[in-house]
Design an enzyme around this catalytic site. Structure first.
Site, PDB file in Angstrom:
ATOM      1  N   TYR A   2      26.651  -1.612 -80.482  1.00 28.15           N
ATOM      2  CA  TYR A   2      25.914  -2.818 -80.310  1.00 28.15           C
ATOM      3  C   TYR A   2      27.196  -3.408 -81.271  1.00 28.15           C
ATOM      4  O   TYR A   2      27.916  -3.043 -81.741  1.00 28.15           O
ATOM      5  CB  TYR A   2      24.669  -2.901 -80.975  1.00 28.15           C
ATOM      6  CG  TYR A   2      23.502  -2.318 -80.330  1.00 28.15           C
ATOM      7  CD1 TYR A   2      22.987  -2.658 -79.343  1.00 28.15           C
ATOM      8  CD2 TYR A   2      23.139  -0.743 -80.699  1.00 28.15           C
ATOM      9  CE1 TYR A   2      22.138  -2.277 -78.610  1.00 28.15           C
ATOM     10  CE2 TYR A   2      22.143  -0.172 -80.081  1.00 28.15           C
ATOM     11  CZ  TYR A   2      21.484  -0.919 -79.025  1.00 28.15           C
ATOM     12  OH  TYR A   2      20.475  -0.475 -78.216  1.00 28.15           O
ATOM     13  N   SER A  27      23.944   6.638 -77.342  1.00 27.73           N
ATOM     14  CA  SER A  27      23.572   5.404 -78.073  1.00 27.73           C
ATOM     15  C   SER A  27      24.165   5.898 -79.470  1.00 27.73           C
ATOM     16  O   SER A  27      24.260   6.599 -80.097  1.00 27.73           O
ATOM     17  CB  SER A  27      22.439   5.597 -78.234  1.00 27.73           C
ATOM     18  OG  SER A  27      21.887   4.240 -79.319  1.00 27.73           O
ATOM     19  N   THR A  72      26.289  -2.690 -75.366  1.00 26.12           N
ATOM     20  CA  THR A  72      25.287  -3.338 -75.184  1.00 26.12           C
ATOM     21  C   THR A  72      24.810  -4.635 -75.898  1.00 26.12           C
ATOM     22  O   THR A  72      25.151  -4.821 -77.071  1.00 26.12           O
ATOM     23  CB  THR A  72      23.969  -2.611 -75.420  1.00 26.12           C
ATOM     24  OG1 THR A  72      24.197  -1.124 -75.020  1.00 26.12           O
ATOM     25  CG2 THR A  72      22.617  -2.916 -75.058  1.00 26.12           C
TER      26      THR A  72
HETATM   27  C1  LIG Z   1      13.228   4.611 -76.153  1.00 25.62           C
HETATM   28  C2  LIG Z   1      14.357   3.810 -75.840  1.00 25.62           C
HETATM   29  C3  LIG Z   1      15.534   3.660 -76.436  1.00 25.62           C
HETATM   30  C4  LIG Z   1      16.632   2.891 -75.888  1.00 25.62           C
HETATM   31  N1  LIG Z   1      17.728   2.820 -76.892  1.00 25.62           N
HETATM   32  C5  LIG Z   1      18.684   2.239 -76.352  1.00 25.62           C
HETATM   33  C6  LIG Z   1      20.122   2.008 -77.082  1.00 25.62           C
HETATM   34  O1  LIG Z   1      20.057   2.655 -78.231  1.00 25.62           O
HETATM   35  N2  LIG Z   1      21.048   1.690 -76.762  1.00 25.62           N
HETATM   36  C7  LIG Z   1      20.998   0.949 -75.221  1.00 25.62           C
HETATM   37  O2  LIG Z   1      22.032   0.476 -74.903  1.00 25.62           O
HETATM   38  N3  LIG Z   1      19.992   0.991 -74.694  1.00 25.62           N
HETATM   39  C8  LIG Z   1      18.976   1.787 -75.063  1.00 25.62           C
HETATM   40  N4  LIG Z   1      17.703   1.632 -74.354  1.00 25.62           N
HETATM   41  C9  LIG Z   1      17.765   1.223 -73.093  1.00 25.62           C
HETATM   42  C10 LIG Z   1      18.374   2.181 -71.765  1.00 25.62           C
HETATM   43  O3  LIG Z   1      19.496   2.463 -72.142  1.00 25.62           O
HETATM   44  C11 LIG Z   1      18.044   1.754 -70.794  1.00 25.62           C
HETATM   45  O4  LIG Z   1      18.724   0.387 -70.505  1.00 25.62           O
HETATM   46  C12 LIG Z   1      16.589   1.572 -70.035  1.00 25.62           C
HETATM   47  O5  LIG Z   1      15.847   2.608 -70.725  1.00 25.62           O
HETATM   48  C13 LIG Z   1      16.510   1.655 -68.610  1.00 25.62           C
HETATM   49  O6  LIG Z   1      15.062   1.764 -68.119  1.00 25.62           O
HETATM   50  P1  LIG Z   1      14.310   2.705 -67.840  1.00 25.62           P
HETATM   51  O7  LIG Z   1      13.770   3.486 -68.900  1.00 25.62           O
HETATM   52  O8  LIG Z   1      13.167   2.236 -66.892  1.00 25.62           O
HETATM   53  O9  LIG Z   1      15.184   3.851 -66.951  1.00 25.62           O
HETATM   54  C14 LIG Z   1      16.576   2.356 -74.836  1.00 25.62           C
HETATM   55  C15 LIG Z   1      15.320   2.449 -73.941  1.00 25.62           C
HETATM   56  C16 LIG Z   1      14.279   3.233 -74.451  1.00 25.62           C
HETATM   57  C17 LIG Z   1      13.160   3.455 -73.328  1.00 25.62           C
END
Ligand SMILES: Cc1cc2nc3c(=O)[nH]c(=O)nc-3n(C[C@H](O)[C@H](O)[C@H](O)COP(=O)(O)O)c2cc1C
Length: 390
Positions: A130, A108, A156
């Site tokens: 982003y 990220s 994203t």
């Molecule tokens: C705590 C947390 C932080 C996240 N931060 C980002 C991020 O910085 N960038 C991003 O593209 N997705 C982020 N996501 C989404 C994840 O990349 C992913 O799409 C998602 O966690 C998938 O679902 P799952 O947790 O059920 O596996 C984040 C998800 C969580 C739970």
């Protein structure tokens, strides 16, 4: 118990809940508004059946594949997740675990460790950005990622800055000074194992985002980075095509739910997309990605690699997604819970649990390779699938 092997992602989650301060655990659970999408992401997998054979099963099963130009040992990638005070070594521990298991990793742009530190321990890293800041800033971030050795970019786009969660958002401090430490003391002192891991490492949780500033300059805090993103222009399809033209090599767009958007992503020249709703953190009531996957695969699957993320908790979930047309899946919370439960070894443990589950499911279905999996291996109830924007 901490430090011990665990047999499922559910056990890792329970350990994470016991080990982490309440607000840190709450930040991992997350989910927008009522959590309708968050729930559907996982429960939709439960509605899909499998039809096993019991003889003539293959002795050898091969789950290796190639995603975004990288050879990987299984169809599971680490999804990028933002700054987490889960473990002192954070994304570096995750990257080491992934490298040890032959798995690629998305980092990220809101990570707490730099792309240089992470790419140094895992040579299959994709940098996630982003649409934040101006075009010069975006180019500078791409150039930095390239110089550090990132093998691809994940953009994203699914985020609607919603707030107001029925489960109550945890308080995340701007930085950890004495005042915030005092405020957090009751919940932190109730979790001595977590606190001790930071004491041993010699530093406090870092809430800055080093990839959001040029190398050698002071990184913004998580909230500083978030503010920049909120103030930025909202990207158009032309912007996305421009961004793609600035990066030679694999380029994934994450957050696709609709067929019409998937086609625009192909038109922009992306090499991959992930069917995703940000783990239930974007618009609540968006259907689970597994419901939208087949429609998107049917529309663009021959033009672009289609991945899925959201709700993966076991190897059979991975097999269901691959059978329905995903090239691979990405995991978020599953590895964060492993990291919280047991650091780098906990992430390796989660990857091993998923590998074991994929292998057992392939064995049961009588499949020797991922290429043999087909939608007929999955039994979906009537009305299960959703095709948005066709
Ligand atoms: C705590 C947390 C932080 C996240 N931060 C980002 C991020 O910085 N960038 C991003 O593209 N997705 C982020 N996501 C989404 C994840 O990349 C992913 O799409 C998602 O966690 C998938 O679902 P799952 O947790 O059920 O596996 C984040 C998800 C969580 C739970």
């Amino acid at each position: 118990m901490a430090g011990e092997w665990f047999e499922s992602v559910a056990v890792a989650q329970r350990r994470a809940e016991k080990r982490l301060p309440k607000s840190v655990y709450g930040a991992l659970i997350a989910g927008a508004e009522k959590g309708v999408t968050l729930k559907d992401n996982t429960s939709a997998f439960d509605l899909l059946g499998l039809a096993p054979h019991m003889a003539n099963l293959p002795r050898e099963r091969n789950m290796a594949t190639t995603v975004l130009g990288q050879d990987v040992s299984m169809p599971v990638l680490i999804s990028p997740t933002g700054v987490q005070a889960v473990d002192p070594y954070g994304e570096v521990a995750v990257a080491r675990a992934a490298a040890n298991r032959g798995v690629a990793m998305g980092l990220s742009s809101f990570a707490s460790k730099s792309i240089e530190e992470v790419a140094a321990v895992n040579d299959k890293v994709f940098f996630q950005i982003y649409w934040s800041g101006d075009k010069d800033t975006l180019v500078q971030r791409l150039e930095r990622a390239k110089a550090a050795g990132a093998k691809g970019i994940i953009v994203t786009l699914d985020w609607s800055f919603s707030n107001g969660r029925d489960w109550g958002s945890p308080w995340i401090p701007e930085k950890l000074d004495l005042k915030t430490m005092a405020k957090l003391a009751p919940e932190v002192l109730a979790r001595p194992g977590w606190l001790w891991s930071f004491v041993k490492s010699g530093h406090l949780p870092d809430l800055t985002t080093p990839n959001m500033a040029p190398v050698g300059t002071k990184p913004p805090t998580f909230f500083g980075a978030y503010y920049e993103w909120m103030q930025s222009d909202l990207p158009t399809w032309e912007d996305l095509a421009w961004l793609r033209s600035q990066w030679e090599g694999p380029f994934m767009v994450k957050g696709v739910c609709r067929v019409d958007d998937a086609k625009r992503v192909v038109d922009c020249g992306a090499t991959a997309l992930s069917v995703s709703n940000h783990g239930g953190n974007n618009l609540d009531s968006t259907p689970a990605p597994i419901r939208s996957l087949p429609g998107i695969v049917a529309a663009v699957g021959s033009d672009i690699e289609v991945l899925l993320d959201g709700g993966i908790r076991r190897g059979s979930d991975v097999v269901k997604a691959v059978a329905l047309g995903a090239k691979a899946v990405m995991i978020g919370r599953a590895y964060l819970w492993g990291l919280a439960a047991n650091g780098q070894a906990g992430v390796e443990n989660v990857l091993d649990v998923l590998r074991g589950g994929i292998d057992a499911t392939m064995l049961g279905l009588g499949k020797a390779s991922l290429a043999e999996l087909t939608p007929e291996d999955v039994l979906a109830p009537d009305g299960f699938f959703r095709t948005l924007g066709a």
